[in-house]
Design an enzyme around this catalytic site. Structure first.
Site, PDB file in Angstrom:
ATOM      1  N   HIS A  86      60.294 -26.604 -87.002  1.00 44.35           N
ATOM      2  CA  HIS A  86      61.577 -25.971 -86.679  1.00 44.35           C
ATOM      3  C   HIS A  86      61.380 -24.710 -85.836  1.00 44.35           C
ATOM      4  O   HIS A  86      61.991 -24.562 -84.771  1.00 44.35           O
ATOM      5  CB  HIS A  86      62.306 -25.633 -87.979  1.00 44.35           C
ATOM      6  CG  HIS A  86      63.602 -24.917 -87.794  1.00 44.35           C
ATOM      7  ND1 HIS A  86      64.819 -25.548 -87.880  1.00 44.35           N
ATOM      8  CD2 HIS A  86      63.885 -23.612 -87.521  1.00 44.35           C
ATOM      9  CE1 HIS A  86      65.791 -24.676 -87.668  1.00 44.35           C
ATOM     10  NE2 HIS A  86      65.252 -23.488 -87.454  1.00 44.35           N
ATOM     11  N   GLU A  87      60.543 -23.808 -86.315  1.00 48.26           N
ATOM     12  CA  GLU A  87      60.368 -22.547 -85.592  1.00 48.26           C
ATOM     13  C   GLU A  87      59.733 -22.768 -84.229  1.00 48.26           C
ATOM     14  O   GLU A  87      60.037 -22.054 -83.270  1.00 48.26           O
ATOM     15  CB  GLU A  87      59.545 -21.561 -86.426  1.00 48.26           C
ATOM     16  CG  GLU A  87      60.229 -21.107 -87.709  1.00 48.26           C
ATOM     17  CD  GLU A  87      61.608 -20.502 -87.487  1.00 48.26           C
ATOM     18  OE1 GLU A  87      61.843 -19.920 -86.405  1.00 48.26           O
ATOM     19  OE2 GLU A  87      62.447 -20.619 -88.393  1.00 48.26           O
ATOM     20  N   HIS A 116      62.323 -23.460 -81.668  1.00 47.27           N
ATOM     21  CA  HIS A 116      62.827 -22.231 -81.046  1.00 47.27           C
ATOM     22  C   HIS A 116      61.866 -21.762 -79.949  1.00 47.27           C
ATOM     23  O   HIS A 116      62.293 -21.325 -78.873  1.00 47.27           O
ATOM     24  CB  HIS A 116      62.944 -21.126 -82.090  1.00 47.27           C
ATOM     25  CG  HIS A 116      64.110 -21.257 -83.018  1.00 47.27           C
ATOM     26  ND1 HIS A 116      65.398 -21.464 -82.584  1.00 47.27           N
ATOM     27  CD2 HIS A 116      64.178 -21.181 -84.379  1.00 47.27           C
ATOM     28  CE1 HIS A 116      66.216 -21.507 -83.627  1.00 47.27           C
ATOM     29  NE2 HIS A 116      65.503 -21.340 -84.733  1.00 47.27           N
ATOM     30  N   HIS A 143      62.292 -23.627 -76.794  1.00 47.00           N
ATOM     31  CA  HIS A 143      63.512 -23.166 -76.131  1.00 47.00           C
ATOM     32  C   HIS A 143      63.213 -21.913 -75.302  1.00 47.00           C
ATOM     33  O   HIS A 143      63.746 -21.736 -74.195  1.00 47.00           O
ATOM     34  CB  HIS A 143      64.565 -22.875 -77.197  1.00 47.00           C
ATOM     35  CG  HIS A 143      65.974 -22.903 -76.712  1.00 47.00           C
ATOM     36  ND1 HIS A 143      67.051 -22.699 -77.551  1.00 47.00           N
ATOM     37  CD2 HIS A 143      66.518 -23.083 -75.483  1.00 47.00           C
ATOM     38  CE1 HIS A 143      68.176 -22.774 -76.866  1.00 47.00           C
ATOM     39  NE2 HIS A 143      67.885 -22.993 -75.604  1.00 47.00           N
TER      40      HIS A 143
END
Length: 755
Positions: A512-513, A516, A519
């Protein structure tokens, strides 16, 4: 969780851990021929932060930074920033996009450098000195930014450019920067009366003080309320390695011979399912649940009540009925009615599920010959027993397949290579802020350097709870900078000499991290304030959740999920059990997150008059309970994931995730629909990765989010995949629903509760 998702001049959260860095100082500002001869002298900076770092990609050199550097650096950077703003205001030329909007964008760069490093440290490796500076500098930074955002002369220049926009030739990104700059001034109070502006300034200053204090109290309460027991026997059910780690922690805290389990940031604690001793389970749960409501120096209830009141008062100055209405002006969901209605529609079915699951757990307790009714400290232990019986899944049998370095390098990095062509080179030459932080050069598919990645996985007393991503350096074509990004997690560190195994929940969080981080790495913007993760709060969690798809993708699993002793790849049937079991226990897993999101929205939907009536600890407790209980939720069985008193997401910074925790639910809808698209189009392929990068990951905050999603998927988002993923409807049934108007249909649910 994403930090620093807006690096704007006018961000009042500059005083908080959410600051990512504004823009710049005279000597390193790009040449843009903005103005004639300068009318205001720009002071020259001195010290480490005066110039960009000379390390690769301007990564911070922690060997040259001491705690004593920060306060004078902040003071000097604010002085320089003020002079830069005065130069913009006093420019004798008529306002233009270049001499006003871009000049604002490029001001304050030294302040940005100081802030990014300082708030990275106060979040991940703080100490008493940094905490004291944080408490002092926060209000000063708030006043500093207010002096610009509420300056009528500066706003007149911005408004002049904005009013002339139809006659200007601009790129789409230029137009977005102009629109957001103007809206940010208005949202900050530029159109208020002078008396109202003064009140906003006072509120902002006090919010900076109270939210900083809240964060520090929660951290201290979390550290000081570790469970301590006298004997190994009291920790029966934990593994030998976990008990050894508890002994080590107790020794580190001056309690040689005892055993300590540190609290995690959430209400539920990872050790509860394994602990056999019910009294110990109850003690651990209550230490967690009551950590900041004990009437001591770390009690946060009076503070959070003041924060809620201040926010409601500020919203009223802007003519808004409540704080949620004020802060949601730039969200994808647009207004609190949409978000609150979206969540409240889930409550009847969710409450019924909670009661049904509680009855099932009580049957399990009775079947084991025990005589009590399930409580929150029992829930996961007996849910785990039912899970094992139904799915034959033993979490302790899963962890040996997930060794931390393998998860990161052979799992997360492998998926990024297959999707996007990225490669990663571990570095040992870059200074880090803690010995357990590792760094990597990230290379693009053509071999060029894309950025630098810092990975900080382990829990420690100097780190606040949770997991997050942020930037040391933002991508910007204007500055010629590439992203320097860090991921922070809170994984309990294994005892020395033991393998660093992690739970599957932690595996998901790592993926998940890094979503980011992708992104941020794929940012392709001219302006730093629109770059990468600088998107709406209810959009920014979407790409990170999509990246969790690859954690259980067969090809990726075969590459990283290998037994740390035998090298055996995790059996397919074990993964099938994990995925099947994920739909079990939704009453708790899903319920605690919905409750936290509702609690957030309830606090921030208070009118000033309603908020002012909640001042004492007892009134805070009563409002917290009634907010959820009145909806019919079983909060004594399933407490919220974060109680108000330690809800850092919404109370530990001036804005943060306030009226925004629903975003995890909202973005789950986008995520599940995107996962469906990937799987229907061939899964883990470069073509799919490049398409997602082109349409979503590289776009930053430069376009409408519904349009962005449609460019990716070829249609508007569909709620059906989310319902299917949660086991709430059969797969393949139901009609796709168009939600491009910002509304969600009844019954939409779902979140991966990783934060």
């Amino acid at each position: 969780m994403i930090l620093a998702n807006r690096t704007k001049l006018l961000a009042a959260c500059a005083a908080s851990a959410l600051l990512g860095g504004c823009a710049t100082m005279a000597e390193d500002r790009p040449a843009m021929n903005n103005s004639p001869a300068a009318t205001v002298a720009i002071p020259q900076g001195t010290g480490y932060f005066a110039q960009p770092s000379d390390l690769p990609l301007q990564a911070p050199d922690f060997t040259k930074i001491s705690d004593g550097d920060f306060l004078p650096a902040f003071e000097q950077a604010m002085m320089i920033h003020k002079a830069e703003i005065e130069a913009i205001k006093n420019n004798p030329e008529a306002p233009t996009f270049a001499n006003t909007i871009v000049a604002l964008e490029t001001s304050g760069r030294m302040l940005g450098r100081v802030s990014t490093v300082f708030y990275a440290l106060t979040g991940a490796n703080t100490n008493d000195t940094l905490d004291a500076i944080d408490a002092e500098i926060g209000p000063r930074l708030s006043a500093h930014y207010d002096s610009f955002s509420l300056d009528p002369v500066l706003f007149d220049r911005v408004k002049a450019v904005y009013d002339n926009r139809a006659a200007m030739s601009m790129t789409p990104e230029d137009a977005t920067l102009l629109e957001e700059t103007y809206q940010d001034f208005v949202h900050a109070g530029a159109m208020l009366t002078e008396a109202q502006k003064e009140e906003v300034k006072a509120i902002n200053t006090r919010l900076s003080e109270t939210t900083t204090e809240f964060s520090q109290k929660v951290r201290d309460a979390t550290n000081e309320n570790a469970l301590v027991v006298d004997t190994r026997e009291e920790l029966a059910g934990l593994s030998d390695d976990e008990i050894d780690a508890a002994a080590k922690l107790a020794a580190e805290r001056g309690m040689e011979g005892k055993f300590a389990i540190a609290l995690q940031n959430t209400t539920q604690q990872p050790s509860l399912p394994s602990l056999e001793n019910r009294d110990v389970r109850e003690r651990l749960f209550k230490l967690s649940y009551n950590r900041a409501v004990m009437g001591d120096d770390n009690d946060t209830r009076t503070l959070l009540a003041e924060i809620a009141t201040l926010r409601a008062r500020k919203a009223a100055l802007f003519g808004e009925p409540d704080w949620a209405s004020y802060v949601m002006y730039d969200r994808m969901a647009e207004n609190p009615r949409t978000a609150l209605g979206f969540m409240e529609q889930m409550v009847p079915a969710l409450a019924a599920t909670q009661r049904r699951e509680a009855a099932l757990l009580n049957q399990q307790i009775e079947a084991g010959g025990e005589d009590f009714e399930v409580k929150p400290w029992d829930w996961y232990r007996y849910a785990e027993q039912v899970r094992k019986a139904r799915y034959d899944l033993d979490e302790n049998a899963v962890k040996p397949y997930f060794e931390l370095t393998s998860v990161l390098e052979d799992g997360v990095f492998y998926a990024a290579n297959k999707l996007y062509g990225l490669t990663f080179e571990k570095r040992t030459d870059l200074p880090v802020y803690h010995p357990t932080v590792t760094t990597y050069t990230v290379r693009d598919a053509d071999g060029s350097e894309l950025g630098i990645f810092y990975f900080d996985p382990f829990q420690r007393p100097s780190k606040r709870g949770g997991a997050w991503m942020s930037n040391f350096v933002d991508q910007s074509h204007l500055y010629g900078t590439k992203p320097v990004i860090y991921n922070v997690l809170n994984i309990p560190q294994a005892a020395e000499g033991q393998p660093q195994l992690v739970s599957f929940d932690n595996v998901n969080t790592i993926f998940h991290e890094f979503g980011h981080a992708l992104h941020g790495f794929f940012a392709d913007q001219r302006y730093a304030s629109l770059s990468g993760t600088a998107t709406a709060r209810d959009f920014v969690e979407y790409p990170s959740q999509v990246n969790e798809l690859w954690a259980t993708y067969p090809e990726v699993l075969r590459n990283y999920a290998k037994h740390y002793q035998t090298g055996e790849t995790i059996p397919a049937e074990l993964i099938e059990k994990i995925e099947a079991a994920a739909k079990f226990n939704q009453g708790y897993d899903f319920g605690e997150v919905v409750e936290a999101a509702l609690l957030d929205m309830k606090w921030h939907s208070l009118s000033p008059e309603e908020a002012a009536r909640i001042t004492t600890p007892a009134q805070v407790d009563a409002y917290e309970r009634s907010s959820l209980e009145d909806l019919g939720l079983e909060i004594d069985l399933v407490p919220p994931r974060y109680r108000s008193s330690y809800f850092n997401h919404i109370f530990s910074n001036p804005a943060g995730y306030s009226a925004g925790y629903y975003s995890y639910l909202w973005t789950e809808m986008l995520d599940r629909d995107s996962r469906k698209w990937f799987l229907e189009n061939g899964g883990l392929t470069r073509a799919n990765g490049d398409h997602y990068r082109e349409t979503v990951l590289s776009r930053g905050g430069t376009m409408d989010y519904f349009e962005m999603f449609e460019n990716f998927a070829g249609r508007q988002p569909d709620v059906q995949p989310m319902l299917e993923a949660r086991g709430l409807v059969p797969g393949g049934e139901g009609e796709a629903e168009d939600i491009s108007d910002g509304e969600l249909p009844a019954g939409a649910t779902g979140i991966d509760p990783v934060e």
